[in-house]
Design a protein around this motif. Structure first.
Motif, PDB file in Angstrom:
ATOM      1  N   GLU A  32      -4.118   2.607  -5.241  1.00  0.00           N
ATOM      2  CA  GLU A  32      -5.227   3.440  -4.780  1.00  0.00           C
ATOM      3  C   GLU A  32      -5.030   3.854  -3.318  1.00  0.00           C
ATOM      4  O   GLU A  32      -5.286   5.000  -2.957  1.00  0.00           O
ATOM      5  CB  GLU A  32      -6.544   2.689  -4.952  1.00  0.00           C
ATOM      6  N   TYR A  33      -4.577   2.933  -2.477  1.00  0.00           N
ATOM      7  CA  TYR A  33      -4.311   3.279  -1.078  1.00  0.00           C
ATOM      8  C   TYR A  33      -3.259   4.379  -0.986  1.00  0.00           C
ATOM      9  O   TYR A  33      -3.406   5.326  -0.211  1.00  0.00           O
ATOM     10  CB  TYR A  33      -3.848   2.057  -0.276  1.00  0.00           C
ATOM     11  N   LEU A  34      -2.203   4.255  -1.769  1.00  0.00           N
ATOM     12  CA  LEU A  34      -1.159   5.280  -1.773  1.00  0.00           C
ATOM     13  C   LEU A  34      -1.704   6.612  -2.294  1.00  0.00           C
ATOM     14  O   LEU A  34      -1.380   7.676  -1.759  1.00  0.00           O
ATOM     15  CB  LEU A  34       0.032   4.818  -2.618  1.00  0.00           C
ATOM     16  N   ALA A  35      -2.543   6.549  -3.321  1.00  0.00           N
ATOM     17  CA  ALA A  35      -3.088   7.767  -3.932  1.00  0.00           C
ATOM     18  C   ALA A  35      -3.983   8.551  -2.975  1.00  0.00           C
ATOM     19  O   ALA A  35      -4.043   9.783  -3.057  1.00  0.00           O
ATOM     20  CB  ALA A  35      -3.861   7.424  -5.204  1.00  0.00           C
ATOM     21  N   VAL A  36      -4.675   7.857  -2.081  1.00  0.00           N
ATOM     22  CA  VAL A  36      -5.545   8.566  -1.134  1.00  0.00           C
ATOM     23  C   VAL A  36      -4.801   9.001   0.124  1.00  0.00           C
ATOM     24  O   VAL A  36      -5.396   9.557   1.044  1.00  0.00           O
ATOM     25  CB  VAL A  36      -6.811   7.754  -0.758  1.00  0.00           C
ATOM     26  N   GLY A  37      -3.496   8.727   0.152  1.00  0.00           N
ATOM     27  CA  GLY A  37      -2.689   9.242   1.240  1.00  0.00           C
ATOM     28  C   GLY A  37      -2.233   8.258   2.295  1.00  0.00           C
ATOM     29  O   GLY A  37      -1.591   8.652   3.271  1.00  0.00           O
ATOM     30  N   MET A  38      -2.565   6.985   2.140  1.00  0.00           N
ATOM     31  CA  MET A  38      -2.058   6.007   3.107  1.00  0.00           C
ATOM     32  C   MET A  38      -0.550   5.911   2.965  1.00  0.00           C
ATOM     33  O   MET A  38      -0.020   5.974   1.858  1.00  0.00           O
ATOM     34  CB  MET A  38      -2.679   4.622   2.874  1.00  0.00           C
ATOM     35  N   THR A  39       0.117   5.747   4.076  1.00  0.00           N
ATOM     36  CA  THR A  39       1.562   5.567   4.037  1.00  0.00           C
ATOM     37  C   THR A  39       1.881   4.081   3.864  1.00  0.00           C
ATOM     38  O   THR A  39       1.024   3.219   4.093  1.00  0.00           O
ATOM     39  CB  THR A  39       2.222   6.062   5.334  1.00  0.00           C
ATOM     40  N   GLU A  40       3.109   3.825   3.495  1.00  0.00           N
ATOM     41  CA  GLU A  40       3.555   2.436   3.381  1.00  0.00           C
ATOM     42  C   GLU A  40       3.372   1.717   4.714  1.00  0.00           C
ATOM     43  O   GLU A  40       2.894   0.581   4.750  1.00  0.00           O
ATOM     44  CB  GLU A  40       5.021   2.409   2.954  1.00  0.00           C
ATOM     45  N   THR A  41       3.694   2.388   5.790  1.00  0.00           N
ATOM     46  CA  THR A  41       3.549   1.798   7.124  1.00  0.00           C
ATOM     47  C   THR A  41       2.099   1.439   7.419  1.00  0.00           C
ATOM     48  O   THR A  41       1.808   0.357   7.942  1.00  0.00           O
ATOM     49  CB  THR A  41       4.088   2.765   8.200  1.00  0.00           C
ATOM     50  N   ILE A  43      -0.279   0.769   5.252  1.00  0.00           N
ATOM     51  CA  ILE A  43      -0.669  -0.367   4.406  1.00  0.00           C
ATOM     52  C   ILE A  43      -0.123  -1.663   4.993  1.00  0.00           C
ATOM     53  O   ILE A  43      -0.843  -2.665   5.087  1.00  0.00           O
ATOM     54  CB  ILE A  43      -0.178  -0.166   2.956  1.00  0.00           C
ATOM     55  N   LEU A  44       1.128  -1.641   5.405  1.00  0.00           N
ATOM     56  CA  LEU A  44       1.737  -2.849   5.979  1.00  0.00           C
ATOM     57  C   LEU A  44       1.069  -3.244   7.295  1.00  0.00           C
ATOM     58  O   LEU A  44       0.965  -4.437   7.603  1.00  0.00           O
ATOM     59  CB  LEU A  44       3.236  -2.642   6.173  1.00  0.00           C
ATOM     60  N   GLU A  45       0.602  -2.276   8.054  1.00  0.00           N
ATOM     61  CA  GLU A  45      -0.122  -2.584   9.296  1.00  0.00           C
ATOM     62  C   GLU A  45      -1.479  -3.214   8.995  1.00  0.00           C
ATOM     63  O   GLU A  45      -1.922  -4.125   9.705  1.00  0.00           O
ATOM     64  CB  GLU A  45      -0.314  -1.328  10.133  1.00  0.00           C
ATOM     65  N   ASP A  46      -2.152  -2.736   7.941  1.00  0.00           N
ATOM     66  CA  ASP A  46      -3.473  -3.269   7.578  1.00  0.00           C
ATOM     67  C   ASP A  46      -3.391  -4.634   6.894  1.00  0.00           C
ATOM     68  O   ASP A  46      -4.333  -5.414   6.968  1.00  0.00           O
ATOM     69  CB  ASP A  46      -4.203  -2.289   6.664  1.00  0.00           C
ATOM     70  N   PHE A  47      -2.296  -4.894   6.208  1.00  0.00           N
ATOM     71  CA  PHE A  47      -2.121  -6.144   5.454  1.00  0.00           C
ATOM     72  C   PHE A  47      -0.811  -6.781   5.892  1.00  0.00           C
ATOM     73  O   PHE A  47       0.230  -6.610   5.252  1.00  0.00           O
ATOM     74  CB  PHE A  47      -2.114  -5.878   3.945  1.00  0.00           C
ATOM     75  N   SER A  48      -0.860  -7.543   6.964  1.00  0.00           N
ATOM     76  CA  SER A  48       0.355  -8.110   7.552  1.00  0.00           C
ATOM     77  C   SER A  48       1.080  -9.076   6.616  1.00  0.00           C
ATOM     78  O   SER A  48       2.270  -9.329   6.793  1.00  0.00           O
ATOM     79  CB  SER A  48       0.024  -8.814   8.868  1.00  0.00           C
TER      80      SER A  48
END
Length: 74
Positions: A32-41, A43-48
């Protein structure tokens, strides 16, 4: 990618939804995060606690699920 050691399903955790390495972060959440446009970077910053391989495993898992769904519908 072999995601079997990364994607886990535990009946008592997240209602049995596929999760990442036993954490309470589901495959669905990442997709879902990817689908709304979040980048891998992002996501990794938000979830260490996540790794790039965790995200790739979610994509591979989703692709396999889609493939199985298509094959069973034939």
């Amino acid at each position: 990618m072999d995601y079997q050691h990364i994607i886990t399903v535990e009946p008592g955790k997240c209602s049995g939804k596929p999760c990442i390495r036993g954490m309470r972060i589901t495959v669905y959440d990442i997709l879902e995060y990817l689908a709304v446009g979040m980048t891998e970077t992002e996501i990794l910053e938000d979830f260490s606690e996540l790794t790039a391989n965790d995200i790739k495993a979610c994509l591979a898992f989703a692709a396999d699920c889609e493939k199985k769904l298509f094959v069973t519908s034939l």
